[in-house]
Design a protein around this motif. Sequence first.
Motif, PDB file in Angstrom:
ATOM      1  N   GLY A 150      -7.658 -34.279 -19.717  1.00  0.00           N
ATOM      2  CA  GLY A 150      -7.683 -34.453 -18.270  1.00  0.00           C
ATOM      3  C   GLY A 150      -8.984 -34.944 -17.681  1.00  0.00           C
ATOM      4  N   LEU A 151      -9.888 -35.427 -18.493  1.00  0.00           N
ATOM      5  CA  LEU A 151     -11.192 -35.847 -17.968  1.00  0.00           C
ATOM      6  C   LEU A 151     -11.340 -37.355 -17.809  1.00  0.00           C
ATOM      7  CD1 LEU A 151     -13.626 -33.395 -19.789  1.00  0.00           C
ATOM      8  CD2 LEU A 151     -12.664 -33.231 -17.494  1.00  0.00           C
ATOM      9  N   GLU A 152     -10.257 -38.091 -17.908  1.00  0.00           N
ATOM     10  CA  GLU A 152     -10.326 -39.545 -17.815  1.00  0.00           C
ATOM     11  C   GLU A 152     -10.942 -40.015 -16.499  1.00  0.00           C
ATOM     12  OE1 GLU A 152      -7.447 -37.847 -18.528  1.00  0.00           O
ATOM     13  OE2 GLU A 152      -7.387 -38.222 -20.684  1.00  0.00           O
ATOM     14  N   LYS A 153     -10.542 -39.390 -15.382  1.00  0.00           N
ATOM     15  CA  LYS A 153     -11.093 -39.820 -14.090  1.00  0.00           C
ATOM     16  C   LYS A 153     -12.588 -39.528 -14.005  1.00  0.00           C
ATOM     17  CE  LYS A 153     -10.179 -35.776 -11.157  1.00  0.00           C
ATOM     18  NZ  LYS A 153      -9.452 -35.274  -9.999  1.00  0.00           N
ATOM     19  N   TRP A 154     -13.032 -38.470 -14.678  1.00  0.00           N
ATOM     20  CA  TRP A 154     -14.451 -38.133 -14.659  1.00  0.00           C
ATOM     21  C   TRP A 154     -15.252 -39.083 -15.527  1.00  0.00           C
ATOM     22  CZ3 TRP A 154     -16.030 -35.737 -10.706  1.00  0.00           C
ATOM     23  CH2 TRP A 154     -15.154 -34.880 -10.033  1.00  0.00           C
ATOM     24  N   LEU A 155     -14.675 -39.515 -16.633  1.00  0.00           N
ATOM     25  CA  LEU A 155     -15.346 -40.510 -17.466  1.00  0.00           C
ATOM     26  C   LEU A 155     -15.505 -41.808 -16.681  1.00  0.00           C
ATOM     27  CD1 LEU A 155     -16.582 -41.360 -20.140  1.00  0.00           C
ATOM     28  CD2 LEU A 155     -14.291 -41.914 -20.951  1.00  0.00           C
ATOM     29  N   THR A 156     -14.479 -42.205 -15.961  1.00  0.00           N
ATOM     30  CA  THR A 156     -14.532 -43.407 -15.139  1.00  0.00           C
ATOM     31  C   THR A 156     -15.574 -43.271 -14.034  1.00  0.00           C
ATOM     32  OG1 THR A 156     -12.216 -43.903 -15.604  1.00  0.00           O
ATOM     33  CG2 THR A 156     -13.168 -44.927 -13.644  1.00  0.00           C
ATOM     34  N   LEU A 157     -15.584 -42.125 -13.353  1.00  0.00           N
ATOM     35  CA  LEU A 157     -16.545 -41.896 -12.266  1.00  0.00           C
ATOM     36  C   LEU A 157     -17.971 -41.900 -12.806  1.00  0.00           C
ATOM     37  CD1 LEU A 157     -16.274 -39.728  -9.205  1.00  0.00           C
ATOM     38  CD2 LEU A 157     -18.259 -39.374 -10.642  1.00  0.00           C
ATOM     39  N   ASN A 158     -18.208 -41.213 -13.925  1.00  0.00           N
ATOM     40  CA  ASN A 158     -19.543 -41.187 -14.515  1.00  0.00           C
ATOM     41  C   ASN A 158     -19.994 -42.592 -14.892  1.00  0.00           C
ATOM     42  OD1 ASN A 158     -20.761 -38.202 -15.732  1.00  0.00           O
ATOM     43  ND2 ASN A 158     -18.771 -38.201 -14.747  1.00  0.00           N
ATOM     44  N   ALA A 159     -19.097 -43.356 -15.521  1.00  0.00           N
ATOM     45  CA  ALA A 159     -19.440 -44.721 -15.931  1.00  0.00           C
ATOM     46  C   ALA A 159     -19.771 -45.593 -14.719  1.00  0.00           C
ATOM     47  CB  ALA A 159     -18.291 -45.331 -16.734  1.00  0.00           C
ATOM     48  N   GLU A 160     -18.962 -45.509 -13.686  1.00  0.00           N
ATOM     49  CA  GLU A 160     -19.170 -46.334 -12.494  1.00  0.00           C
ATOM     50  C   GLU A 160     -20.479 -46.016 -11.786  1.00  0.00           C
ATOM     51  OE1 GLU A 160     -17.217 -47.142  -8.068  1.00  0.00           O
ATOM     52  OE2 GLU A 160     -16.025 -46.067  -9.565  1.00  0.00           O
ATOM     53  N   TYR A 161     -20.727 -44.734 -11.517  1.00  0.00           N
ATOM     54  CA  TYR A 161     -21.896 -44.379 -10.720  1.00  0.00           C
ATOM     55  C   TYR A 161     -23.197 -44.365 -11.512  1.00  0.00           C
ATOM     56  CZ  TYR A 161     -18.984 -44.004  -6.723  1.00  0.00           C
ATOM     57  OH  TYR A 161     -18.143 -44.336  -5.694  1.00  0.00           O
ATOM     58  N   SER A 162     -23.121 -44.295 -12.847  1.00  0.00           N
ATOM     59  CA  SER A 162     -24.351 -44.397 -13.634  1.00  0.00           C
ATOM     60  C   SER A 162     -24.923 -45.810 -13.553  1.00  0.00           C
ATOM     61  CB  SER A 162     -24.104 -43.990 -15.087  1.00  0.00           C
ATOM     62  OG  SER A 162     -23.208 -44.873 -15.722  1.00  0.00           O
ATOM     63  N   LEU A 163     -24.105 -46.766 -13.166  1.00  0.00           N
ATOM     64  CA  LEU A 163     -24.581 -48.140 -12.975  1.00  0.00           C
ATOM     65  C   LEU A 163     -25.104 -48.381 -11.562  1.00  0.00           C
ATOM     66  CD1 LEU A 163     -21.727 -50.062 -14.821  1.00  0.00           C
ATOM     67  CD2 LEU A 163     -24.006 -49.468 -15.704  1.00  0.00           C
ATOM     68  N   LYS A 164     -24.800 -47.486 -10.634  1.00  0.00           N
ATOM     69  CA  LYS A 164     -25.172 -47.660  -9.227  1.00  0.00           C
ATOM     70  C   LYS A 164     -26.321 -46.752  -8.786  1.00  0.00           C
ATOM     71  CE  LYS A 164     -20.480 -48.935  -7.876  1.00  0.00           C
ATOM     72  NZ  LYS A 164     -19.311 -48.594  -7.074  1.00  0.00           N
ATOM     73  N   TRP A 165     -26.436 -45.608  -9.413  1.00  0.00           N
ATOM     74  CA  TRP A 165     -27.418 -44.607  -8.993  1.00  0.00           C
ATOM     75  C   TRP A 165     -28.676 -44.668  -9.846  1.00  0.00           C
ATOM     76  CZ3 TRP A 165     -23.579 -39.874  -8.699  1.00  0.00           C
ATOM     77  CH2 TRP A 165     -22.766 -40.012  -7.562  1.00  0.00           C
ATOM     78  N   PRO A 166     -29.811 -44.158  -9.310  1.00  0.00           N
ATOM     79  CA  PRO A 166     -31.063 -44.184 -10.072  1.00  0.00           C
ATOM     80  C   PRO A 166     -31.092 -43.141 -11.193  1.00  0.00           C
ATOM     81  CG  PRO A 166     -31.419 -43.107  -7.970  1.00  0.00           C
ATOM     82  CD  PRO A 166     -30.011 -43.634  -7.950  1.00  0.00           C
ATOM     83  N   ASN A 167     -31.826 -43.473 -12.229  1.00  0.00           N
ATOM     84  CA  ASN A 167     -32.020 -42.572 -13.363  1.00  0.00           C
ATOM     85  C   ASN A 167     -32.857 -41.370 -12.933  1.00  0.00           C
ATOM     86  OD1 ASN A 167     -33.954 -42.032 -16.026  1.00  0.00           O
ATOM     87  ND2 ASN A 167     -31.796 -42.339 -16.479  1.00  0.00           N
TER      88      ASN A 167
END
Length: 116
Positions: A62-79
């Motif tokens: 059930g974590l597919e949406k979280w994997l997608t969210l993490n992938a998307e926002y790790s490209l937009k947000w600062p380290n």
Amino acid sequence: MTYVITDNCIGCKYTDCVEVCPVDCFYEGENMLVIHPDECIDCGVCEPECPAEAIKPDTDPGLEKWLTLNAEYSLKWPNISIKTSPLPQAETMDGINSKLEKYFSKNPGKGDVREP
């Protein structure tokens, strides 16, 4: 496999996990953190450090949406690679259900740039 940050980080944003990460794969939003799935080396040291228990292996069901969210926002947000204070409301937000729909912010955090 990678680790993902889930619902319970929203509104808490504890950064104990960031401090132990050997590859600096955490990214900071206004009210939560995410993990870049291609940078995570699956070492697992972050998972037990999260006081909100918001970090899960992506192999959990059930974590597919979280994997997608993490992938998307790790490209937009600062380290972020330094430990900071949790959000002021962290204790009261810990454990609230359905936070994504109610509280998630798309806005970036500060990352490693901190005010004195």
